[in-house]
Design a protein around this motif. Structure first.
Motif, PDB file in Angstrom:
ATOM      1  N   ASP A 122       0.807  -1.220   0.000  1.00 13.61           N
ATOM      2  CA  ASP A 122       0.000   0.000   0.000  1.00 13.61           C
ATOM      3  C   ASP A 122       0.841   1.270   0.000  1.00 13.61           C
ATOM      4  N   THR A 123       2.163   1.142   0.138  1.00 17.00           N
ATOM      5  CA  THR A 123       3.032   2.323   0.060  1.00 17.00           C
ATOM      6  C   THR A 123       3.813   2.384  -1.254  1.00 17.00           C
ATOM      7  N   ASP A 124       3.535   1.486  -2.174  1.00 12.97           N
ATOM      8  CA  ASP A 124       4.214   1.449  -3.468  1.00 12.97           C
ATOM      9  C   ASP A 124       3.738   2.633  -4.327  1.00 12.97           C
ATOM     10  N   PRO A 125       4.618   3.551  -4.742  1.00  5.51           N
ATOM     11  CA  PRO A 125       4.194   4.705  -5.553  1.00  5.51           C
ATOM     12  C   PRO A 125       3.922   4.291  -6.989  1.00  5.51           C
ATOM     13  N   ALA A 126       2.803   3.622  -7.196  1.00  5.50           N
ATOM     14  CA  ALA A 126       2.519   3.003  -8.485  1.00  5.50           C
ATOM     15  C   ALA A 126       1.484   3.763  -9.305  1.00  5.50           C
ATOM     16  N   PHE A 127       0.984   4.891  -8.800  1.00  2.00           N
ATOM     17  CA  PHE A 127      -0.129   5.555  -9.463  1.00  2.00           C
ATOM     18  C   PHE A 127       0.160   7.036  -9.688  1.00  2.00           C
ATOM     19  N   SER A 252       2.073   3.209 -17.613  1.00  2.38           N
ATOM     20  CA  SER A 252       1.275   2.282 -18.409  1.00  2.38           C
ATOM     21  C   SER A 252       0.828   2.882 -19.738  1.00  2.38           C
ATOM     22  N   GLU A 253       1.412   4.030 -20.107  1.00  2.00           N
ATOM     23  CA  GLU A 253       1.075   4.617 -21.396  1.00  2.00           C
ATOM     24  C   GLU A 253       1.572   3.716 -22.535  1.00  2.00           C
ATOM     25  N   SER A 254       0.844   3.764 -23.628  1.00  2.00           N
ATOM     26  CA  SER A 254       1.292   3.020 -24.814  1.00  2.00           C
ATOM     27  C   SER A 254       1.102   3.914 -26.036  1.00  2.00           C
ATOM     28  N   HIS A 255       1.856   3.604 -27.095  1.00  2.00           N
ATOM     29  CA  HIS A 255       1.872   4.464 -28.278  1.00  2.00           C
ATOM     30  C   HIS A 255       1.464   3.670 -29.511  1.00  2.00           C
ATOM     31  N   LEU A 256       0.638   4.278 -30.338  1.00  2.00           N
ATOM     32  CA  LEU A 256       0.235   3.676 -31.597  1.00  2.00           C
ATOM     33  C   LEU A 256       1.299   3.960 -32.662  1.00  2.00           C
ATOM     34  N   PRO A 257       1.279   3.190 -33.747  1.00  2.00           N
ATOM     35  CA  PRO A 257       2.282   3.429 -34.802  1.00  2.00           C
ATOM     36  C   PRO A 257       2.263   4.842 -35.364  1.00  2.00           C
ATOM     37  N   GLY A 259       1.974   7.468 -33.685  1.00  2.00           N
ATOM     38  CA  GLY A 259       2.511   8.390 -32.700  1.00  2.00           C
ATOM     39  C   GLY A 259       1.543   8.822 -31.629  1.00  2.00           C
ATOM     40  N   LEU A 260       0.253   8.483 -31.796  1.00  2.00           N
ATOM     41  CA  LEU A 260      -0.714   8.842 -30.779  1.00  2.00           C
ATOM     42  C   LEU A 260      -0.481   8.032 -29.512  1.00  2.00           C
ATOM     43  N   THR A 261      -0.713   8.674 -28.365  1.00  2.00           N
ATOM     44  CA  THR A 261      -0.527   8.017 -27.070  1.00  2.00           C
ATOM     45  C   THR A 261      -1.876   7.572 -26.523  1.00  2.00           C
ATOM     46  N   LEU A 262      -1.984   6.300 -26.167  1.00  2.00           N
ATOM     47  CA  LEU A 262      -3.208   5.785 -25.565  1.00  2.00           C
ATOM     48  C   LEU A 262      -3.240   6.123 -24.072  1.00  2.00           C
ATOM     49  N   PRO A 263      -4.439   6.226 -23.496  1.00  2.00           N
ATOM     50  CA  PRO A 263      -4.539   6.553 -22.065  1.00  2.00           C
ATOM     51  C   PRO A 263      -3.861   5.506 -21.198  1.00  2.00           C
ATOM     52  N   ARG A 264      -3.493   5.928 -20.007  1.00  2.00           N
ATOM     53  CA  ARG A 264      -2.900   4.996 -19.047  1.00  2.00           C
ATOM     54  C   ARG A 264      -3.931   3.931 -18.635  1.00  2.00           C
ATOM     55  N   ARG A 265      -3.409   2.818 -18.204  1.00  2.00           N
ATOM     56  CA  ARG A 265      -4.269   1.747 -17.697  1.00  2.00           C
ATOM     57  C   ARG A 265      -4.904   2.188 -16.371  1.00  2.00           C
ATOM     58  N   ARG A 266      -6.146   1.814 -16.187  1.00  2.00           N
ATOM     59  CA  ARG A 266      -6.872   2.184 -14.974  1.00  2.00           C
ATOM     60  C   ARG A 266      -7.057   0.983 -14.067  1.00  2.00           C
ATOM     61  N   ALA A 267      -7.049   1.249 -12.785  1.00  2.00           N
ATOM     62  CA  ALA A 267      -7.240   0.199 -11.790  1.00  2.00           C
ATOM     63  C   ALA A 267      -8.322   0.641 -10.813  1.00  2.00           C
ATOM     64  N   ASP A 268      -9.249  -0.252 -10.503  1.00  2.00           N
ATOM     65  CA  ASP A 268     -10.328   0.036  -9.562  1.00  2.00           C
ATOM     66  C   ASP A 268      -9.975  -0.496  -8.180  1.00  2.00           C
ATOM     67  N   VAL A 269     -10.384   0.240  -7.159  1.00  2.00           N
ATOM     68  CA  VAL A 269     -10.082  -0.126  -5.776  1.00  2.00           C
ATOM     69  C   VAL A 269     -11.365  -0.570  -5.093  1.00  2.00           C
ATOM     70  N   LEU A 270     -11.348  -1.758  -4.524  1.00  2.00           N
ATOM     71  CA  LEU A 270     -12.457  -2.269  -3.725  1.00  2.00           C
ATOM     72  C   LEU A 270     -12.016  -2.307  -2.271  1.00  2.00           C
ATOM     73  N   TYR A 271     -12.758  -1.626  -1.419  1.00  2.00           N
ATOM     74  CA  TYR A 271     -12.407  -1.557   0.004  1.00  2.00           C
ATOM     75  C   TYR A 271     -13.638  -1.135   0.778  1.00  2.00           C
ATOM     76  N   SER A 272     -13.515  -0.979   2.089  1.00  2.00           N
ATOM     77  CA  SER A 272     -14.635  -0.584   2.934  1.00  2.00           C
ATOM     78  C   SER A 272     -14.393   0.823   3.456  1.00  2.00           C
TER      79      SER A 272
END
Length: 493
Positions: A122-127, A252-257, A259-272
């Motif tokens: 939970d302290t990993d600077p991944a976002f 998590s960005e990706s690039h099309l041939p 040169g356009l950049t696709l959006p970053r990958r999204r992650a959903d959080v489930l918690y209380s």
């Protein structure tokens, strides 16, 4: 829609492979299930080793009492990476030596699930961004993409009309090194054809995006979600539940041939969260809302709330507890209301010492000189240069707009005296023989309202709006009536 966030009130299921973070080659099949009431549960066909073992000497294994827990479990299901945090085995069934060979079974409960990313903790600077939506956020934002028009030529409705959509520009403000954006997202129109008719639908969703300058962790994202949730709770004077929390994964960005950049990958959080949002619940009555972005603009209130959140949070939580989960006995509510006032006064750092420091030190030393040496430490701990409860109540009443306070508490002196006596009697004797139930109830309501006005004042709500709230808000208007009846001195105290 698969691109929609995962709502915290809706159940979900993910079948896939699961492994411990430090042993990725040993995978176990299983199903992760989530529901709002039961939380997160991972049912494995197989098992992780949860026994605590040691090898005191070669060839000898000792088994100890208790079971292992795992901070992180990774998984892959429905073409998405999944991280489970705070994992505890709930049950394990091992079939070693059974008459019929069958796999082991194990059930694990988790505290948080990140659907869409593997992180190391939970302290990993991944976002790089968090997006959160809470109940009544659209009402508080005071904007909408929708406009409706009913045809009424010559003042008579003729059955024509239209609903139009006009995108709303995001509002943005930077606080420190973090950008906050108030965003509207709407769906395209579609028609829901039913056997009994057709319904045209569009949906406008309001959320707040939080984007720090540097990548951040899940813990930081949960803090930001709580900050937004608490702000809307204060503004609407009700527990505002979290509807969903979504993160963007760093790198998590990706690039099309082309040169356009696709959006970053999204992650959903489930918690209380502290309060769980309900999508289909009715919107709060507008007359019960303290402020919206109309009366206190987004770019003004966010910086003030970020600055004051830590100082105000304890008091506002106690007040919201009184509003939505009151104790059965008025005496318990009295301690909570007065406690909120004391906590708020301390955290706002507006203490005014009764005596100058040098003068107090001289008086205390003179008194201690008269005390036998073996008792001095005890007396020294009792003699403090702190304001009394009555001092704190006077100070809180002096901060908001004074015309609003005069409407709410017509006799501040009497309220402060009676509140102090009630709290002291209850704290020291366990009862309040000098107060009626009606007076105690009024003290709770008035003290709660004074704390609320202080919070609104701290956020920069105008004097005019403070007066409007006392005059028009159903709860505060009722409280002002109680104060005139029960907390005005009939004769000098």
């Amino acid at each position: 829609m698969t691109n929609d966030p995962l709502n915290l009130e809706e159940a979900g299921e993910w079948a896939g492979l699961w492994w411990l973070q430090d042993d990725p080659d040993e995978t176990v099949p299983g199903v992760l299930r989530y529901d709002a009431d039961g939380g997160l549960s991972l049912a494995l066909i197989g098992a992780f080793e949860d026994r605590i073992m040691s090898n005191p000497r070669p060839g000898v294994t000792s088994y100890h009492e208790g079971t292992r827990t795992w901070d992180v479990i990774h998984g892959a299901a429905d073409q998405r990476e999944i991280t489970l945090l705070g994992n505890v085995p709930n049950s394990s069934r091992r079939t070693f030596g059974a008459r019929v060979a069958s796999p082991d079974k194990q059930t694990i409960t988790a505290t948080v699930a990140i659907i869409g990313a593997h992180v190391s903790g939970d302290t990993d600077p991944a976002f790089v961004m968090a997006e959160v939506s809470v109940e009544d956020l659209g009402l508080w934002a005071a904007t909408s993409v929708f406009e409706g028009l009913v045809g009424a030529p010559d003042g008579r409705i003729d059955g024509t009309g239209r609903i139009s959509v006009k995108p709303v520009e995001a509002q943005s403000v930077v606080v420190g090194d973090t950008e906050y954006r108030l965003v509207h997202t709407h769906t395209l129109p579609y028609f829901d054809q039913r056997k009994g008719g057709a319904v045209g639908r569009m949906k406008d969703t309001v959320s707040i995006c939080v984007a720090p300058a540097e990548p951040f962790s899940l813990s930081a994202a949960l803090h930001e979600a709580s900050l937004v949730q608490d702000l809307i709770s204060v503004a609407t004077h009700r527990a505002a539940g979290v509807l969903w929390l979504r993160l963007e994964v760093a790198g998590s960005e990706s690039h099309l041939p082309d040169g356009l950049t696709l959006p970053r990958r999204r992650a959903d959080v489930l918690y209380s969260p502290a309060a769980l949002g309900k999508h289909e619940a009715k919107v709060v009555d507008r007359h019960r809302v303290f402020f919206t972005c109309d009366s206190l603009p987004f770019e003004e209130v966010l910086p003030r709330w970020c600055q004051a959140h830590d100082a105000l949070q304890a008091a506002t939580n106690m007040i919201l507890g009184l509003r939505y989960a009151p104790a059965r006995f008025v005496e318990s509510n009295l301690l909570t209301a007065v406690g909120a006032a004391e906590v708020l006064h301390r955290n706002l750092r507006i203490d005014k010492k009764p005596f100058p420091k040098a003068e107090f030190t001289a008086m205390r030393d003179a008194m201690l000189d008269q005390i036998p040496e073996e008792h001095r430490d005890r007396f020294k701990g009792v003699i403090r240069n702190d304001p009394t409860l009555r001092d704190r109540l006077y100070a809180l009443a002096a901060r908001p707009d004074q015309k609003a306070i005069a409407q709410l508490v017509p006799d501040v002196d009497h309220w402060a005296k009676r509140t102090t006596r009630a709290r002291n009697d209850l704290a020291h004797e366990g009862r309040t023989p000098n107060h009626s139930i009606e007076e105690l109830f009024t003290i709770v309501e008035v003290t709660t309202a004074v704390v609320i006005l202080n919070v609104l004042h701290e956020l920069g709500l105008s004097a005019e709006r403070q007066r409007e709230i006392v005059r028009d808000h159903p709860t505060l208007r009722y409280t002002a009536g109680l104060a005139r009846e029960w907390l005005v001195a009939s004769e000098p105290d």
